[in-house]
Design a protein around this motif. Structure first.
Motif, PDB file in Angstrom:
ATOM      1  N   GLU A 197      17.251 -22.171 -24.983  1.00 49.84           N
ATOM      2  CA  GLU A 197      15.918 -22.342 -24.425  1.00 49.84           C
ATOM      3  C   GLU A 197      14.876 -21.611 -25.268  1.00 49.84           C
ATOM      4  OE1 GLU A 197      14.060 -22.185 -19.886  1.00 49.84           O
ATOM      5  OE2 GLU A 197      15.917 -21.147 -20.382  1.00 49.84           O
ATOM      6  N   GLU A 275       3.935 -23.441 -21.273  1.00 52.17           N
ATOM      7  CA  GLU A 275       4.311 -22.034 -21.128  1.00 52.17           C
ATOM      8  C   GLU A 275       3.221 -21.196 -21.776  1.00 52.17           C
ATOM      9  OE1 GLU A 275       7.968 -18.976 -22.249  1.00 52.17           O
ATOM     10  OE2 GLU A 275       8.226 -21.142 -22.496  1.00 52.17           O
ATOM     11  N   GLN A 298       7.407 -18.961 -13.562  1.00 49.65           N
ATOM     12  CA  GLN A 298       8.591 -19.719 -13.947  1.00 49.65           C
ATOM     13  C   GLN A 298       9.893 -18.949 -13.719  1.00 49.65           C
ATOM     14  OE1 GLN A 298       8.459 -23.149 -15.192  1.00 49.65           O
ATOM     15  NE2 GLN A 298       6.611 -22.654 -14.041  1.00 49.65           N
ATOM     16  N   ASP A 299       9.799 -17.625 -13.648  1.00 51.93           N
ATOM     17  CA  ASP A 299      11.017 -16.848 -13.415  1.00 51.93           C
ATOM     18  C   ASP A 299      11.633 -17.178 -12.058  1.00 51.93           C
ATOM     19  OD1 ASP A 299       8.479 -15.365 -12.708  1.00 51.93           O
ATOM     20  OD2 ASP A 299       9.932 -14.117 -11.623  1.00 51.93           O
ATOM     21  N   HIS A 302      14.157 -20.193 -12.334  1.00 51.89           N
ATOM     22  CA  HIS A 302      15.301 -20.082 -13.234  1.00 51.89           C
ATOM     23  C   HIS A 302      16.571 -19.854 -12.430  1.00 51.89           C
ATOM     24  CE1 HIS A 302      17.764 -18.930 -16.691  1.00 51.89           C
ATOM     25  NE2 HIS A 302      16.780 -19.369 -17.472  1.00 51.89           N
ATOM     26  N   SER A 303      17.588 -20.636 -12.738  1.00 47.52           N
ATOM     27  CA  SER A 303      18.853 -20.560 -11.997  1.00 47.52           C
ATOM     28  C   SER A 303      19.790 -19.490 -12.539  1.00 47.52           C
ATOM     29  CB  SER A 303      19.563 -21.916 -12.064  1.00 47.52           C
ATOM     30  OG  SER A 303      19.970 -22.209 -13.395  1.00 47.52           O
ATOM     31  N   THR A 305      21.125 -19.917 -15.574  1.00 47.71           N
ATOM     32  CA  THR A 305      21.664 -20.641 -16.727  1.00 47.71           C
ATOM     33  C   THR A 305      20.710 -21.722 -17.217  1.00 47.71           C
ATOM     34  OG1 THR A 305      22.830 -22.180 -15.261  1.00 47.71           O
ATOM     35  CG2 THR A 305      24.053 -20.237 -16.038  1.00 47.71           C
ATOM     36  N   SER A 306      19.790 -22.128 -16.365  1.00 47.09           N
ATOM     37  CA  SER A 306      18.848 -23.180 -16.725  1.00 47.09           C
ATOM     38  C   SER A 306      17.553 -22.970 -15.965  1.00 47.09           C
ATOM     39  CB  SER A 306      19.427 -24.554 -16.395  1.00 47.09           C
ATOM     40  OG  SER A 306      18.504 -25.582 -16.703  1.00 47.09           O
ATOM     41  N   SER A 307      16.485 -23.512 -16.493  1.00 44.17           N
ATOM     42  CA  SER A 307      15.203 -23.382 -15.824  1.00 44.17           C
ATOM     43  C   SER A 307      14.528 -24.732 -15.700  1.00 44.17           C
ATOM     44  CB  SER A 307      14.281 -22.417 -16.584  1.00 44.17           C
ATOM     45  OG  SER A 307      13.961 -22.933 -17.856  1.00 44.17           O
ATOM     46  N   ARG A 308      13.648 -24.840 -14.738  1.00 41.98           N
ATOM     47  CA  ARG A 308      12.838 -26.038 -14.546  1.00 41.98           C
ATOM     48  C   ARG A 308      11.379 -25.639 -14.528  1.00 41.98           C
ATOM     49  NH1 ARG A 308      12.702 -27.887  -9.994  1.00 41.98           N
ATOM     50  NH2 ARG A 308      13.687 -26.209  -8.828  1.00 41.98           N
ATOM     51  N   SER A 309      10.530 -26.552 -14.938  1.00 44.65           N
ATOM     52  CA  SER A 309       9.095 -26.293 -14.842  1.00 44.65           C
ATOM     53  C   SER A 309       8.606 -26.454 -13.413  1.00 44.65           C
ATOM     54  CB  SER A 309       8.322 -27.239 -15.773  1.00 44.65           C
ATOM     55  OG  SER A 309       8.629 -26.965 -17.117  1.00 44.65           O
TER      56      SER A 309
END
Length: 378
Positions: A197, A275, A298-299, A302-303, A305-309
């Motif tokens: 990422e 971002e 955005q934090d 975040h899972s 392992t992956s993030s989404r907007s």
């Protein structure tokens, strides 16, 4: 006797003649209908003689690359004939479809699920990464143009999104977006070894170590040569979209400069997100003409392992105002405060941002925001 038979046949009624001819007529219609179906349904594999969507099948799936890139052994390449692809090369990888994907394609081929792509239902995902954002959009009925610099992530996307690539609802380009209009200055790209990422043209972003406070380390990244493209050229290739998502780790400034150009007026999206770790991003977006702003944490998305907007446009959630848009002045004041303060878990808009050009993250925290903008009265 033969003459008698002939005379008897002449006395058949018109209805009887129709009954005799009916099997011939039906057979002809079936044959014609079969030919029509074959024209409407795309071939599944180059050696297929008969379509069968009841079982697993494979298909050559298109991915776009820089026109001067040589195909690797994993891709079968040819230059696209489309006039809008003059800077890109279309190459192919074989995709294997699961039963669920096959069932979905049965409906797409009949025009049930696959949408007609237009400006109003197209999303640009610049920084495709693992496709988490695009996946939501595609299942929501949007068309997506995905831009990703990392060949490994593109190969994974071909495997994971083969159905959408096949129907054309997703177009994918393995291209690095240059941070400025001078592409000759951007030929070295960094791949982070533990967090792709963070892949970036900037050493300070892509070469962060894996553990907090994510100090810079040469061992944390690998430098690879790339052929970059300007944001303006990508917009010229694909046209306009309703929403442009920029998550390209420091190259956003190149897109802001492109969108501010008079040559980009026709390509300006109604909604845009990026971002943000620098205050001047807000000013650049204001200069383009955007008047409504949101600062979205955005934090929280975040899972691990992956993030989404996350949601975009009117559904995006500002850290303080929720779905309500803010003025440029309000967003500017808020983000200036965010940059100056440390992380506080009780603050709805905390500091602790890990900047693009910082040599590590503050307080061991890793907080980041996206700015969402649109036109508007504010």
């Amino acid at each position: 006797m033969a003459g008698y038979t002939f005379q008897y046949a002449l006395h058949f009624s018109g209805r009887a003649c129709l009954l005799l001819l009916l099997p011939v007529i039906v057979g002809g219609l079936r044959s014609r209908g079969s030919r029509i179906l074959q024209r409407r349904s795309p071939a599944v594999a180059s050696d297929s003689k008969r379509l069968n969507f009841d079982h697993h099948f494979t298909k050559k799936l298109p991915v776009l690359f820089s026109a001067d890139r040589k195909p690797s052994s994993n891709w079968e390449g040819h230059v696209s004939n489309h006039s809008t692809r003059d800077l890109l090369t279309e190459q192919h990888s074989v995709g294997n479809f699961t039963d669920d994907e096959t069932a979905g394609l049965n409906q797409s081929i009949l025009g049930v699920k696959s949408p007609m792509c237009s400006r109003n239902n197209t999303i640009f995902d610049f920084g495709f990464y693992d496709g988490a954002d695009s996946n939501v959009s595609l299942h929501g009925g949007f068309c997506v143009i995905g831009i990703e610099a990392d060949p490994y992530l593109v190969k994974r996307a071909v495997d994971g999104f083969s159905g959408f690539l096949y129907t054309g609802q997703l177009q994918l380009a393995n291209v690095a977006v240059s941070p400025s209009g001078n592409t000759s200055a951007w030929t070295q790209f960094y791949i982070n070894k533990c967090m792709r990422e963070w892949n970036s043209f900037y050493y300070t972003t892509a070469c962060r170590s894996c553990t907090p406070p994510h100090l810079l380390s040469q061992d944390a990244c690998t430098a690879v040569p790339v052929k970059s493209m300007t944001c303006l050229n990508l917009l010229r290739q694909f046209g306009a979209a309703e929403y442009l998502k920029l998550d390209i780790e420091g190259a956003e400034s190149g897109c802001f400069a492109a969108l501010a150009s008079p040559n980009a007026t026709a390509f300006l999206p109604k909604y845009l997100s990026a971002e943000i770790t620098q205050l001047n991003y807000l000013d650049a977006l204001y200069q383009i003409g955007y008047r409504s702003f949101k600062l979205v944490r955005q934090d929280l998305l975040h899972s691990g392992t992956s993030s989404r907007s996350g949601p975009w446009g009117n559904h995006a959630l500002d850290c303080r105002s929720g779905t309500a848009w803010r003025t440029h002045a309000e967003a500017h004041h808020e983000f200036q405060s965010i940059l100056a303060k440390p992380f506080d878990q009780h603050d709805p808009c905390p500091g602790g941002i890990c900047g693009i050009h910082d040599a590590g993250c503050k307080d061991g925290a890793y907080i980041w925001y996206d700015v969402h903008v649109t036109w508007g009265p504010t």
